[in-house]
Design a protein around this motif. Sequence first.
Motif, PDB file in Angstrom:
ATOM      1  N   ARG A  91       0.844  -1.206   0.000  1.00 30.56           N
ATOM      2  CA  ARG A  91       0.000   0.000   0.000  1.00 30.56           C
ATOM      3  C   ARG A  91       0.874   1.248   0.000  1.00 30.56           C
ATOM      4  O   ARG A  91       0.546   2.244   0.627  1.00 30.56           O
ATOM      5  N   GLY A  92       1.982   1.168  -0.694  1.00 31.54           N
ATOM      6  CA  GLY A  92       2.895   2.300  -0.780  1.00 31.54           C
ATOM      7  C   GLY A  92       2.378   3.382  -1.711  1.00 31.54           C
ATOM      8  O   GLY A  92       1.242   3.338  -2.197  1.00 31.54           O
ATOM      9  N   PRO A  93       3.239   4.347  -2.011  1.00 28.21           N
ATOM     10  CA  PRO A  93       2.831   5.472  -2.858  1.00 28.21           C
ATOM     11  C   PRO A  93       2.680   5.117  -4.324  1.00 28.21           C
ATOM     12  O   PRO A  93       2.204   5.924  -5.115  1.00 28.21           O
ATOM     13  N   GLY A  94       3.088   3.903  -4.715  1.00 22.67           N
ATOM     14  CA  GLY A  94       2.971   3.504  -6.108  1.00 22.67           C
ATOM     15  C   GLY A  94       4.156   3.953  -6.941  1.00 22.67           C
ATOM     16  O   GLY A  94       5.035   4.682  -6.488  1.00 22.67           O
ATOM     17  N   ILE A  95       4.174   3.496  -8.176  1.00 20.52           N
ATOM     18  CA  ILE A  95       5.266   3.790  -9.107  1.00 20.52           C
ATOM     19  C   ILE A  95       4.693   4.505 -10.320  1.00 20.52           C
ATOM     20  O   ILE A  95       3.796   3.982 -10.986  1.00 20.52           O
ATOM     21  N   ARG A  96       5.221   5.653 -10.619  1.00 19.94           N
ATOM     22  CA  ARG A  96       4.690   6.423 -11.742  1.00 19.94           C
ATOM     23  C   ARG A  96       5.247   5.962 -13.079  1.00 19.94           C
ATOM     24  O   ARG A  96       4.569   6.064 -14.106  1.00 19.94           O
ATOM     25  N   ASP A  97       6.459   5.442 -13.111  1.00 18.33           N
ATOM     26  CA  ASP A  97       7.093   5.007 -14.362  1.00 18.33           C
ATOM     27  C   ASP A  97       7.552   3.567 -14.191  1.00 18.33           C
ATOM     28  O   ASP A  97       8.661   3.297 -13.743  1.00 18.33           O
ATOM     29  N   PRO A 132      -0.558   5.105  -8.540  1.00 19.69           N
ATOM     30  CA  PRO A 132      -0.032   6.158  -7.662  1.00 19.69           C
ATOM     31  C   PRO A 132      -0.995   6.466  -6.524  1.00 19.69           C
ATOM     32  O   PRO A 132      -2.188   6.668  -6.729  1.00 19.69           O
ATOM     33  N   GLY A 133      -0.459   6.468  -5.313  1.00 14.64           N
ATOM     34  CA  GLY A 133      -1.261   6.749  -4.140  1.00 14.64           C
ATOM     35  C   GLY A 133      -1.964   5.547  -3.564  1.00 14.64           C
ATOM     36  O   GLY A 133      -2.551   5.630  -2.475  1.00 14.64           O
ATOM     37  N   ARG A 134      -1.925   4.402  -4.258  1.00 13.56           N
ATOM     38  CA  ARG A 134      -2.620   3.211  -3.764  1.00 13.56           C
ATOM     39  C   ARG A 134      -1.672   2.056  -3.497  1.00 13.56           C
ATOM     40  O   ARG A 134      -1.841   1.321  -2.529  1.00 13.56           O
ATOM     41  N   GLY A 135      -0.702   1.854  -4.358  1.00 13.69           N
ATOM     42  CA  GLY A 135       0.235   0.765  -4.126  1.00 13.69           C
ATOM     43  C   GLY A 135       0.601   0.013  -5.386  1.00 13.69           C
ATOM     44  O   GLY A 135       0.228   0.395  -6.501  1.00 13.69           O
ATOM     45  N   THR A 136       1.336  -1.077  -5.182  1.00 15.68           N
ATOM     46  CA  THR A 136       1.907  -1.848  -6.277  1.00 15.68           C
ATOM     47  C   THR A 136       1.623  -3.323  -6.076  1.00 15.68           C
ATOM     48  O   THR A 136       1.535  -3.801  -4.946  1.00 15.68           O
ATOM     49  N   ALA A 137       1.466  -4.037  -7.182  1.00 14.25           N
ATOM     50  CA  ALA A 137       1.338  -5.496  -7.147  1.00 14.25           C
ATOM     51  C   ALA A 137       2.294  -6.072  -8.173  1.00 14.25           C
ATOM     52  O   ALA A 137       2.418  -5.551  -9.288  1.00 14.25           O
ATOM     53  N   LEU A 138       2.977  -7.132  -7.796  1.00 15.73           N
ATOM     54  CA  LEU A 138       3.929  -7.810  -8.681  1.00 15.73           C
ATOM     55  C   LEU A 138       3.680  -9.299  -8.614  1.00 15.73           C
ATOM     56  O   LEU A 138       3.396  -9.848  -7.543  1.00 15.73           O
TER      57      LEU A 138
END
Length: 345
Positions: A91-97, A132-138
């Motif tokens: 639930r991090g800030p997310g990745i823009r690129d 962005p603002g929600r998080g990342t999934a891999l």
Amino acid sequence: MEEVIGRTCLPLVRDEVWLPVEETAQVGRARRSATSLAERLGFDATRTAEVGLAVTEVGTNLYKHAQQGAVLIRTVRGERDAAIEIVALDRGPGIRDLTLAQQDGQSTTGTLGVGLGAVARLATTCSMTSQPGRGTALVARFLLKADRVPEWGEEPAAGLTRPIGGEDVCGDAYAVCRSADRLVLMMCDGSGHGPLAAAASELAVRIFRDEPAGQPEALVARLHTALRGTRGGAVAVADIDLVTRKVRYCGLGNIGAAVLADGRKQGMISVPGVAGHQARTIRAFDYALPERAVVVMHSDGLTERWGADQAGDLIVDPPVLVAATLLREAGVRNDDACVLVARTA
């Protein structure tokens, strides 16, 4: 894989362990869990080390840069092939690129930047989504050989389960079968939690995978009969016709389901009841299936108050990443959780 009257079942997926990754020691635990599983599946020493390195890279970045990071380590089994799949959520800030983040040597504060290039090279397949603002999934999958093509080919549907806190096994389960022109999805939410709930759901999976193709209402009725003597549970079957562009859905109990298309969410109806115990009515409903639609089913471990905008990029993201994103966004209840996603284009 099993084949019944023209149907082929997608490989069985078993979740081995969900691990929080919020401190250094938890990175090591994730690596040990993954390498131990690789050894049990017969991976050689080199491939096992590659799995361990990839999990270390993912876990380290979750610990350093993310919030509420977690890793799922699970097996994917066909008749001949087996794979390890790593799913990472935060639930991090997310990745823009995302393209830049996956290049070797890139590191952006608040992202999974470091090591993603190595993870992608070591894995048989690797994909990632971020909001962005929600998080990342891999998600990264490892076969015995990095360049091996799995027997089951492309998977048009994928799911995730997660047990309630304090339990090692999830009482929810799912299965998918396909033919040239259709996908058939099944989900069972075993009543309660723990091993007895899981036993009911696992029985539903076995029955569904062995059952000849039929109308969803007939399959649900068969599952209702088969689950007598177990805890029972909520059960649903969705038959997706890829030619006529329709989905016929039959749900008994509290299984949520929806068709997502053009930024809209069309809910599908489940009738009250408990498979194996109470089924006053078993009824199917038909829904239109727009082009490039996505079908989602989930147990009540996910709140139904989610929107299509919370599912990630439905056009680009593979089904497993859509499922992971929904689990992160809507899996907020303290309950077993299961989400299944099918792409129809």
